[in-house]
Design a protein around this motif. Structure first.
Motif, PDB file in Angstrom:
ATOM      1  N   ARG A 249      -4.210   6.745  -1.006  1.00 60.62           N
ATOM      2  CA  ARG A 249      -3.802   5.926  -2.146  1.00 60.62           C
ATOM      3  C   ARG A 249      -4.940   5.811  -3.151  1.00 60.62           C
ATOM      4  NH1 ARG A 249      -5.818   2.664   1.455  1.00 60.62           N
ATOM      5  NH2 ARG A 249      -6.588   0.621   0.904  1.00 60.62           N
TER       6      ARG A 249
ATOM      7  N   ASP B 235       0.820  -1.208   0.000  1.00 51.17           N
ATOM      8  CA  ASP B 235       0.000   0.000   0.000  1.00 51.17           C
ATOM      9  C   ASP B 235       0.857   1.263   0.000  1.00 51.17           C
ATOM     10  OD1 ASP B 235      -2.514  -1.469   0.351  1.00 51.17           O
ATOM     11  OD2 ASP B 235      -1.786  -1.856   2.384  1.00 51.17           O
TER      12      ASP B 235
ATOM     13  N   VAL C  24       1.511   4.289  -2.645  1.00 50.66           N
ATOM     14  CA  VAL C  24       1.894   5.647  -2.278  1.00 50.66           C
ATOM     15  C   VAL C  24       3.315   5.608  -1.715  1.00 50.66           C
ATOM     16  CG1 VAL C  24       1.267   7.656  -0.887  1.00 50.66           C
ATOM     17  CG2 VAL C  24      -0.516   6.136  -1.748  1.00 50.66           C
TER      18      VAL C  24
ATOM     19  N   TYR D   2       4.359  10.994  -2.550  1.00 52.05           N
ATOM     20  CA  TYR D   2       3.288  11.630  -1.788  1.00 52.05           C
ATOM     21  C   TYR D   2       3.825  12.765  -0.925  1.00 52.05           C
ATOM     22  CZ  TYR D   2      -0.345  12.275   1.683  1.00 52.05           C
ATOM     23  OH  TYR D   2      -1.276  12.831   2.516  1.00 52.05           O
TER      24      TYR D   2
ATOM     25  N   GLU E 170      -0.690   2.411  -7.817  1.00 52.10           N
ATOM     26  CA  GLU E 170      -1.584   2.588  -6.665  1.00 52.10           C
ATOM     27  C   GLU E 170      -0.825   2.688  -5.343  1.00 52.10           C
ATOM     28  OE1 GLU E 170      -0.515  -1.639  -6.835  1.00 52.10           O
ATOM     29  OE2 GLU E 170      -1.011  -0.166  -8.356  1.00 52.10           O
TER      30      GLU E 170
END
Length: 133
Positions: free
Chosen positions: A130, A57, A85, A107, A83
């Motif tokens: 995300r 993730d 981050v 990010y 996808e």
């Protein structure tokens, strides 16, 4: 704001990428104890190999590594796993380089060493942001 406790049934999958092996091991242990599912890579190339085998993730990516520059790794990560981050870590006080990371799709960034009480909220914030592909 989402907390680590909120993700107990499905923990945040976190990839730590840093060529400082001891730092990665200590940070991994501390984050695992707080409920994160942590993968570790001690180089950019190792991170790319791991990412071919499982998904994450959020990634914590060091800006300066011996084998690949963090910006190079970031560019490949964003292509392989759009996808996921990415939060950049810089231990060299290079806000300019970290800003380049943000322009390339990171990010956010934190200065290393960062306190766990600053890192965990940043991870959770990134997790919430995300993109769902």
């Amino acid at each position: 704001m989402l907390t680590v406790e909120d993700t107990r049934n499905s923990p945040v999958r976190l990839l730590l990428i840093d060529d400082e092996r001891d730092y990665v091991n200590v940070l991994s242990n501390r984050l695992s104890k707080r409920g994160f599912d942590v993968g570790k890579a001690n180089s950019g190339s190792e991170a790319l190999q791991i990412l071919r085998q499982r998904s994450f993730d959020v990634a914590i990516l060091d800006l300066k590594m011996a084998d690949m520059d963090g910006i190079e790794v970031l560019k490949v990560l964003k292509k392989m796993a759009p996808e996921m981050v990415v939060i950049m870590l810089t231990g060299h006080g290079s806000a300019e380089a970290a800003q380049e990371g943000i322009r390339q799709g990171a990010y956010d960034y934190l200065t290393k060493p960062c306190e766990l009480n600053a890192l965990i909220p940043k991870i959770m914030e990134a997790y919430e942001k995300r993109p769902m592909l």
